[in-house]
Design an enzyme around this catalytic site. Structure first.
Site, PDB file in Angstrom:
ATOM      1  N   GLY A  25       5.500 -44.633 -14.364  1.00 42.09           N
ATOM      2  CA  GLY A  25       4.144 -45.157 -14.402  1.00 42.09           C
ATOM      3  C   GLY A  25       3.999 -46.056 -15.607  1.00 42.09           C
ATOM      4  O   GLY A  25       4.908 -46.815 -15.945  1.00 42.09           O
ATOM      5  N   SER A  26       2.868 -45.943 -16.292  1.00 47.46           N
ATOM      6  CA  SER A  26       2.569 -46.806 -17.436  1.00 47.46           C
ATOM      7  C   SER A  26       3.674 -46.735 -18.498  1.00 47.46           C
ATOM      8  O   SER A  26       4.355 -47.716 -18.773  1.00 47.46           O
ATOM      9  CB  SER A  26       1.208 -46.395 -18.012  1.00 47.46           C
ATOM     10  OG  SER A  26       0.942 -47.071 -19.215  1.00 47.46           O
ATOM     11  N   HIS A 107       3.441 -37.618 -25.816  1.00 46.79           N
ATOM     12  CA  HIS A 107       2.164 -37.052 -26.270  1.00 46.79           C
ATOM     13  C   HIS A 107       2.434 -35.565 -26.479  1.00 46.79           C
ATOM     14  O   HIS A 107       3.240 -34.968 -25.758  1.00 46.79           O
ATOM     15  CB  HIS A 107       1.103 -37.300 -25.194  1.00 46.79           C
ATOM     16  CG  HIS A 107      -0.274 -36.751 -25.474  1.00 46.79           C
ATOM     17  ND1 HIS A 107      -0.838 -36.736 -26.739  1.00 46.79           N
ATOM     18  CD2 HIS A 107      -1.202 -36.199 -24.653  1.00 46.79           C
ATOM     19  CE1 HIS A 107      -2.057 -36.201 -26.656  1.00 46.79           C
ATOM     20  NE2 HIS A 107      -2.290 -35.863 -25.413  1.00 46.79           N
ATOM     21  N   GLY A 133       1.561 -48.775 -21.637  1.00 50.87           N
ATOM     22  CA  GLY A 133       2.921 -49.166 -21.275  1.00 50.87           C
ATOM     23  C   GLY A 133       3.115 -50.657 -21.084  1.00 50.87           C
ATOM     24  O   GLY A 133       4.134 -51.204 -21.529  1.00 50.87           O
ATOM     25  N   GLU A 194     -10.172 -40.156 -28.364  1.00 52.52           N
ATOM     26  CA  GLU A 194     -10.642 -40.570 -27.039  1.00 52.52           C
ATOM     27  C   GLU A 194     -11.965 -39.901 -26.676  1.00 52.52           C
ATOM     28  O   GLU A 194     -12.798 -40.504 -26.008  1.00 52.52           O
ATOM     29  CB  GLU A 194      -9.565 -40.368 -25.964  1.00 52.52           C
ATOM     30  CG  GLU A 194      -9.196 -38.933 -25.675  1.00 52.52           C
ATOM     31  CD  GLU A 194      -7.878 -38.783 -24.908  1.00 52.52           C
ATOM     32  OE1 GLU A 194      -7.082 -39.735 -24.881  1.00 52.52           O
ATOM     33  OE2 GLU A 194      -7.649 -37.693 -24.347  1.00 52.52           O
ATOM     34  N   GLU A 230     -21.120 -57.641 -24.650  1.00 53.99           N
ATOM     35  CA  GLU A 230     -20.843 -58.182 -25.989  1.00 53.99           C
ATOM     36  C   GLU A 230     -20.086 -57.218 -26.896  1.00 53.99           C
ATOM     37  O   GLU A 230     -19.632 -57.609 -27.973  1.00 53.99           O
ATOM     38  CB  GLU A 230     -22.155 -58.627 -26.666  1.00 53.99           C
ATOM     39  CG  GLU A 230     -22.695 -59.881 -25.992  1.00 53.99           C
ATOM     40  CD  GLU A 230     -23.847 -60.515 -26.756  1.00 53.99           C
ATOM     41  OE1 GLU A 230     -23.927 -60.347 -27.987  1.00 53.99           O
ATOM     42  OE2 GLU A 230     -24.670 -61.173 -26.104  1.00 53.99           O
ATOM     43  N   SER A 251     -24.031 -62.691 -37.998  1.00 53.21           N
ATOM     44  CA  SER A 251     -25.066 -63.327 -38.820  1.00 53.21           C
ATOM     45  C   SER A 251     -25.551 -62.364 -39.911  1.00 53.21           C
ATOM     46  O   SER A 251     -25.327 -61.158 -39.834  1.00 53.21           O
ATOM     47  CB  SER A 251     -26.250 -63.714 -37.934  1.00 53.21           C
ATOM     48  OG  SER A 251     -26.905 -62.538 -37.495  1.00 53.21           O
TER      49      SER A 251
HETATM   50  P1  NAP Z   1       1.250 -42.239 -15.459  1.00 49.47           P
HETATM   51  O1  NAP Z   1       1.322 -43.720 -15.513  1.00 49.47           O
HETATM   52  O2  NAP Z   1       0.028 -41.649 -14.860  1.00 49.47           O
HETATM   53  O3  NAP Z   1       2.529 -41.632 -14.682  1.00 49.47           O
HETATM   54  C1  NAP Z   1       2.695 -41.907 -13.358  1.00 49.47           C
HETATM   55  C2  NAP Z   1       4.107 -41.533 -12.953  1.00 49.47           C
HETATM   56  O4  NAP Z   1       4.251 -40.108 -12.972  1.00 49.47           O
HETATM   57  C3  NAP Z   1       4.427 -42.001 -11.567  1.00 49.47           C
HETATM   58  O5  NAP Z   1       5.767 -42.436 -11.501  1.00 49.47           O
HETATM   59  C4  NAP Z   1       4.222 -40.743 -10.745  1.00 49.47           C
HETATM   60  O6  NAP Z   1       4.987 -40.673  -9.588  1.00 49.47           O
HETATM   61  C5  NAP Z   1       4.718 -39.694 -11.709  1.00 49.47           C
HETATM   62  N1  NAP Z   1       4.186 -38.386 -11.351  1.00 49.47           N
HETATM   63  C6  NAP Z   1       2.882 -37.988 -11.354  1.00 49.47           C
HETATM   64  N2  NAP Z   1       2.772 -36.709 -10.970  1.00 49.47           N
HETATM   65  C7  NAP Z   1       4.041 -36.307 -10.702  1.00 49.47           C
HETATM   66  C8  NAP Z   1       4.591 -35.101 -10.233  1.00 49.47           C
HETATM   67  N3  NAP Z   1       3.805 -34.039 -10.009  1.00 49.47           N
HETATM   68  N4  NAP Z   1       5.937 -35.038 -10.038  1.00 49.47           N
HETATM   69  C9  NAP Z   1       6.727 -36.105 -10.291  1.00 49.47           C
HETATM   70  N5  NAP Z   1       6.256 -37.284 -10.733  1.00 49.47           N
HETATM   71  C10 NAP Z   1       4.938 -37.366 -10.925  1.00 49.47           C
HETATM   72  O7  NAP Z   1       1.498 -41.593 -16.881  1.00 49.47           O
HETATM   73  P2  NAP Z   1       1.362 -42.305 -18.329  1.00 49.47           P
HETATM   74  O8  NAP Z   1      -0.037 -42.735 -18.526  1.00 49.47           O
HETATM   75  O9  NAP Z   1       2.469 -43.276 -18.503  1.00 49.47           O
HETATM   76  O10 NAP Z   1       1.600 -41.037 -19.262  1.00 49.47           O
HETATM   77  C11 NAP Z   1       2.888 -40.491 -19.427  1.00 49.47           C
HETATM   78  C12 NAP Z   1       2.930 -39.761 -20.746  1.00 49.47           C
HETATM   79  O11 NAP Z   1       2.750 -40.697 -21.799  1.00 49.47           O
HETATM   80  C13 NAP Z   1       1.830 -38.716 -20.912  1.00 49.47           C
HETATM   81  O12 NAP Z   1       2.363 -37.641 -21.650  1.00 49.47           O
HETATM   82  C14 NAP Z   1       0.784 -39.459 -21.711  1.00 49.47           C
HETATM   83  O13 NAP Z   1      -0.052 -38.594 -22.464  1.00 49.47           O
HETATM   84  C15 NAP Z   1       1.666 -40.300 -22.620  1.00 49.47           C
HETATM   85  N6  NAP Z   1       1.062 -41.512 -23.171  1.00 49.47           N
HETATM   86  C16 NAP Z   1       0.403 -42.386 -22.347  1.00 49.47           C
HETATM   87  C17 NAP Z   1      -0.116 -43.564 -22.878  1.00 49.47           C
HETATM   88  C18 NAP Z   1      -0.811 -44.570 -21.984  1.00 49.47           C
HETATM   89  O14 NAP Z   1      -1.309 -45.552 -22.511  1.00 49.47           O
HETATM   90  N7  NAP Z   1      -0.843 -44.423 -20.666  1.00 49.47           N
HETATM   91  C19 NAP Z   1       0.040 -43.860 -24.240  1.00 49.47           C
HETATM   92  C20 NAP Z   1       0.758 -42.978 -25.048  1.00 49.47           C
HETATM   93  C21 NAP Z   1       1.257 -41.807 -24.487  1.00 49.47           C
HETATM   94  P3  NAP Z   1       4.675 -41.561  -8.270  1.00 49.47           P
HETATM   95  O15 NAP Z   1       5.052 -42.948  -8.645  1.00 49.47           O
HETATM   96  O16 NAP Z   1       5.584 -40.959  -7.251  1.00 49.47           O
HETATM   97  O17 NAP Z   1       3.219 -41.396  -7.977  1.00 49.47           O
END
Ligand code: NAP
Ligand code: MG
Length: 336
Positions: A25-26, A107, A133, A194, A230, A251
């Protein structure tokens, strides 16, 4: 505070063995592509048939089931949503962990609140980029990087910190500087930020401002421009130059109003509420409630989301944004 840079990192420790990135994902996509371009042997662990599996294959990465990816890796980065970690870890990751492997999170939530119990003979580390991401990927492609936090929860190999720094550097995080933290500090400050300021605080401030003007008889469109639209201008000034950056551009009248009225809106009482929010994060009440909410099928969560999306500010905003061509999807990526 020490800021770690490329000079402090020895990437070989991560590059010398296969890395599994779980989730695409991200963060997953950005980490996997950056690691690959930095010369790592990366395999992406995904759910079969899901959008992540499809996208990773399109990006020409090696794709496998989560279990298979973990089986061959020395470092496993779990980059799926936090609420999915417990099940994925217990069913597909833990059976393949070997002594000396490293488990990495972006995280600290899962580890801090005891959602998984990694065995004592693996390293447990964190590398958390301070950005989404797509920015982590974009900055890497430009030869730069998004700053990140890193932490060691468990150092079984004696090289856990070295591995975290290496990983941070391989995804581009050491060019901008990596700061050491703990799972506890990262998680509690991230949740607090957040809730109290970025998502919860800012959205409630905007809505309260909008409602105050509309209830006083002003046009909702004008209230929307003033209270939501804004805000971006001000946030950009904060981002680029802090309070000083804002003061340079607004201003004198705006500044005087800021000084005398800001503290009437956000005051000691608000700060007391913020302390209560922080306490609920520190004592685990927030995490417990959120986990329970997930287990109950997120019924309340969906109701609250619905209420947010049905607020009158949303109707006004949609109509006004439709008249701003630069806000249409893809508008900023097309050639002008
Ligand atoms: P995300 O984009 O929501 O992750 C989605 C991915 O996870 C997809 O590939 C999805 O699979 C897979 N997934 C979801 N549920 C699943 C399951 N039950 N089994 C297997 N795969 C599964 O997550 P993210 O936002 O990148 O966050 C990932 C980590 O990074 C978290 O710990 C988050 O706290 C941390 N983090 C995030 C950010 C941010 O900006 N997003 C910043 C810093 C840290 P499918 O493609 O098959 O649906
Ligand atoms: Mg809200």
């Amino acid at each position: 505070m020490k800021v770690y840079t490329e000079d402090d990192a020895s990437p070989e420790i991560v590059k010398s063995a296969p890395v599994a990135v779980i989730g695409y994902g991200s963060q997953g996509r950005a980490h996997a592509l950056n690691l690959k371009n930095s010369g790592c042997d990366v395999v992406v662990g995904v759910r079969e048939g899901g959008p992540g599996a499809k996208r990773a294959a399109e990006d020409a990465l090696e794709v496998a089931s989560v279990a298979k990816a973990c089986a061959g890796a020395k470092l496993i980065a779990i980059l799926t949503p936090d609420m999915s970690h417990e099940k994925i870890f217990n069913e597909e990751v833990a059976p393949h962990l070997k002594a000396g492997d490293a488990l990495l999170f972006a995280h600290g939530f899962t580890v801090l609140y005891g959602r998984v119990q990694p065995p004592k003979d693996v390293d447990v580390i964190m590398v958390a980029p301070k950005g989404p991401g797509d920015l982590v990927r974009r900055e890497y492609e430009r030869g730069r990087g998004v700053p990140c936090l890193f932490a060691v929860h468990q150092d079984a190999s004696g090289n856990a910190k070295e591995k975290a720094l290496a990983y941070a550097s391989l995804i581009g995080g050491a060019t901008a500087g990596a700061i050491e933290t703990t799972f506890k500090e990262e998680t509690e400050t991230d949740l607090f930020g957040e809730q109290a300021v970025l998502c919860g605080g800012a959205s409630e401030l905007v809505i309260a401002g909008f409602e105050t003007l509309v209830e006083a008889g002003y046009q909702p469109e004008i209230a929307y421009y003033e209270c939501m639209h804004e805000l971006k201008l001000i946030v950009d000034l904060f981002y680029e130059g802090g309070l000083e950056g804002m003061h340079k551009f607004i201003s004198e009248t705006a500044k005087y109003g800021d000084f005398v009225s800001g503290p009437r809106v956000i005051n000691g009482e608000t700060k007391q509420r913020m302390r209560e929010v922080l306490t609920d994060i520190q004592n685990g009440n927030f995490a417990h409630d959120w986990i329970m909410e997930n287990q109950a099928g997120k019924v309340r969560y969906k109701q609250m989301l619905e209420a947010d999306l049905n607020h009158p500010i949303e109707k006004t905003g949609k109509e006004l944004r439709a008249r701003m061509p630069w806000l249409q999807p893809g508008a900023n990526t097309k050639e002008a």
